[in-house]
Design a protein around this motif. Sequence first.
Motif, mmCIF file in Angstrom:
data_model
loop_
_atom_site.group_PDB
_atom_site.id
_atom_site.type_symbol
_atom_site.label_atom_id
_atom_site.label_comp_id
_atom_site.label_asym_id
_atom_site.label_seq_id
_atom_site.Cartn_x
_atom_site.Cartn_y
_atom_site.Cartn_z
ATOM 1 N N GLY A 93 0.367 -3.848 -33.190
ATOM 2 C CA GLY A 93 -0.563 -3.577 -34.290
ATOM 3 C C GLY A 93 -0.972 -4.845 -35.015
ATOM 4 O O GLY A 93 -2.146 -5.019 -35.372
ATOM 5 N N GLY A 94 -0.023 -5.735 -35.250
ATOM 6 C CA GLY A 94 -0.338 -7.003 -35.909
ATOM 7 C C GLY A 94 -1.265 -7.867 -35.072
ATOM 8 O O GLY A 94 -2.200 -8.481 -35.593
ATOM 9 N N THR A 95 -1.029 -7.894 -33.767
ATOM 10 C CA THR A 95 -1.889 -8.673 -32.870
ATOM 11 C C THR A 95 -3.303 -8.094 -32.836
ATOM 12 O O THR A 95 -4.293 -8.830 -32.926
ATOM 13 C CB THR A 95 -1.291 -8.713 -31.453
ATOM 14 O OG1 THR A 95 0.024 -9.265 -31.521
ATOM 15 C CG2 THR A 95 -2.148 -9.546 -30.519
ATOM 16 N N GLY A 96 -3.406 -6.770 -32.736
ATOM 17 C CA GLY A 96 -4.720 -6.128 -32.752
ATOM 18 C C GLY A 96 -5.460 -6.389 -34.045
ATOM 19 O O GLY A 96 -6.667 -6.655 -34.051
ATOM 20 N N ALA A 97 -4.743 -6.326 -35.164
ATOM 21 C CA ALA A 97 -5.368 -6.575 -36.470
ATOM 22 C C ALA A 97 -5.865 -8.017 -36.565
ATOM 23 O O ALA A 97 -6.966 -8.263 -37.070
ATOM 24 C CB ALA A 97 -4.369 -6.281 -37.587
ATOM 25 N N GLY A 148 -8.542 -13.493 -45.022
ATOM 26 C CA GLY A 148 -7.819 -12.253 -45.274
ATOM 27 C C GLY A 148 -7.007 -11.730 -44.109
ATOM 28 O O GLY A 148 -6.512 -10.607 -44.163
ATOM 29 N N TRP A 149 -6.820 -12.536 -43.077
ATOM 30 C CA TRP A 149 -6.097 -12.041 -41.911
ATOM 31 C C TRP A 149 -4.662 -11.641 -42.251
ATOM 32 O O TRP A 149 -4.127 -10.687 -41.674
ATOM 33 C CB TRP A 149 -6.115 -13.058 -40.765
ATOM 34 C CG TRP A 149 -5.268 -14.278 -40.989
ATOM 35 C CD1 TRP A 149 -5.683 -15.468 -41.508
ATOM 36 C CD2 TRP A 149 -3.875 -14.424 -40.705
ATOM 37 N NE1 TRP A 149 -4.627 -16.343 -41.576
ATOM 38 C CE2 TRP A 149 -3.504 -15.731 -41.082
ATOM 39 C CE3 TRP A 149 -2.891 -13.583 -40.183
ATOM 40 C CZ2 TRP A 149 -2.204 -16.217 -40.948
ATOM 41 C CZ3 TRP A 149 -1.595 -14.069 -40.053
ATOM 42 C CH2 TRP A 149 -1.270 -15.373 -40.425
ATOM 43 N N PHE A 195 -0.462 -7.728 -42.205
ATOM 44 C CA PHE A 195 0.717 -7.172 -42.867
ATOM 45 C C PHE A 195 0.507 -5.737 -43.351
ATOM 46 O O PHE A 195 1.468 -5.065 -43.714
ATOM 47 C CB PHE A 195 1.186 -8.088 -43.994
ATOM 48 C CG PHE A 195 1.805 -9.341 -43.462
ATOM 49 C CD1 PHE A 195 2.983 -9.304 -42.723
ATOM 50 C CD2 PHE A 195 1.198 -10.572 -43.660
ATOM 51 C CE1 PHE A 195 3.549 -10.453 -42.201
ATOM 52 C CE2 PHE A 195 1.754 -11.725 -43.146
ATOM 53 C CZ PHE A 195 2.931 -11.670 -42.409
ATOM 54 N N TYR A 196 -0.715 -5.264 -43.334
ATOM 55 C CA TYR A 196 -0.972 -3.843 -43.579
ATOM 56 C C TYR A 196 -0.802 -3.061 -42.276
ATOM 57 O O TYR A 196 -0.138 -2.032 -42.232
ATOM 58 C CB TYR A 196 -2.388 -3.631 -44.145
ATOM 59 C CG TYR A 196 -2.765 -2.174 -44.243
ATOM 60 C CD1 TYR A 196 -2.369 -1.413 -45.336
ATOM 61 C CD2 TYR A 196 -3.478 -1.545 -43.231
ATOM 62 C CE1 TYR A 196 -2.692 -0.058 -45.424
ATOM 63 C CE2 TYR A 196 -3.805 -0.200 -43.302
ATOM 64 C CZ TYR A 196 -3.414 0.534 -44.400
ATOM 65 O OH TYR A 196 -3.720 1.858 -44.483
ATOM 66 N N TRP A 197 -1.448 -3.527 -41.208
ATOM 67 C CA TRP A 197 -1.494 -2.764 -39.971
ATOM 68 C C TRP A 197 -0.219 -2.835 -39.148
ATOM 69 O O TRP A 197 0.102 -1.878 -38.428
ATOM 70 C CB TRP A 197 -2.699 -3.165 -39.120
ATOM 71 C CG TRP A 197 -3.952 -2.546 -39.634
ATOM 72 C CD1 TRP A 197 -5.002 -3.181 -40.227
ATOM 73 C CD2 TRP A 197 -4.273 -1.157 -39.646
ATOM 74 N NE1 TRP A 197 -5.956 -2.271 -40.601
ATOM 75 C CE2 TRP A 197 -5.537 -1.016 -40.257
ATOM 76 C CE3 TRP A 197 -3.616 -0.010 -39.204
ATOM 77 C CZ2 TRP A 197 -6.150 0.222 -40.421
ATOM 78 C CZ3 TRP A 197 -4.235 1.213 -39.376
ATOM 79 C CH2 TRP A 197 -5.477 1.314 -39.968
ATOM 80 N N ALA A 198 0.512 -3.934 -39.184
ATOM 81 C CA ALA A 198 1.734 -4.040 -38.364
ATOM 82 C C ALA A 198 2.719 -2.915 -38.685
ATOM 83 O O ALA A 198 3.145 -2.187 -37.772
ATOM 84 C CB ALA A 198 2.370 -5.416 -38.518
ATOM 85 N N PRO A 199 3.093 -2.697 -39.956
ATOM 86 C CA PRO A 199 4.011 -1.583 -40.211
ATOM 87 C C PRO A 199 3.370 -0.208 -39.988
ATOM 88 O O PRO A 199 4.036 0.732 -39.548
ATOM 89 C CB PRO A 199 4.432 -1.770 -41.665
ATOM 90 C CG PRO A 199 3.501 -2.748 -42.263
ATOM 91 C CD PRO A 199 2.866 -3.506 -41.147
#
Length: 152
Positions: A72-76, A134-135, A140-144
């Motif tokens: 998820g963090g990589t995709g974000a 803003g990455w 840090f929103y999408w990873a969790p």
Amino acid sequence: SASEAVIRVFGTKESRMNIVRAWSASVWRDVPFGAIQLALFELIKAYILNNPDIDFDSSTLTSEALIGAFAGGTGALLTNPFDIITTRIITQSTSSGDGDGDDDSEGDYTEPLGVIGMGKRVYEEGGPAAFMVGWQARVFYWAPAISIFLSC
């Protein structure tokens, strides 16, 4: 009120066109984001399962959460440029000459920008680095969030 919001969003041809522009930018952000996170999640799990040298149970809740967070963090991170473009399309102003969402400058009506036009504007204003603003917040929103989604 809700009725005022509906009128503001759907009440004019211009506001309806902005919905279409924002939606098309969102598609360019969200479809690759979903594809990247799911592909990475499955590829990492398959790699672990098929590699005899790795002694790691990738089917536990904790391991799936960790792999999901990474995916998820990589995709974000990789789709952050389209998040910038989407946000700028949604917040652009057509009442001033600068189109940056601020209504404090004087000017005539400007044609709102779509995905390509806004991408060019972002690049002209800040170069390649402007697409990564803003990455950290996005990752840090999408990873969790994806960690929970893919592990439950």
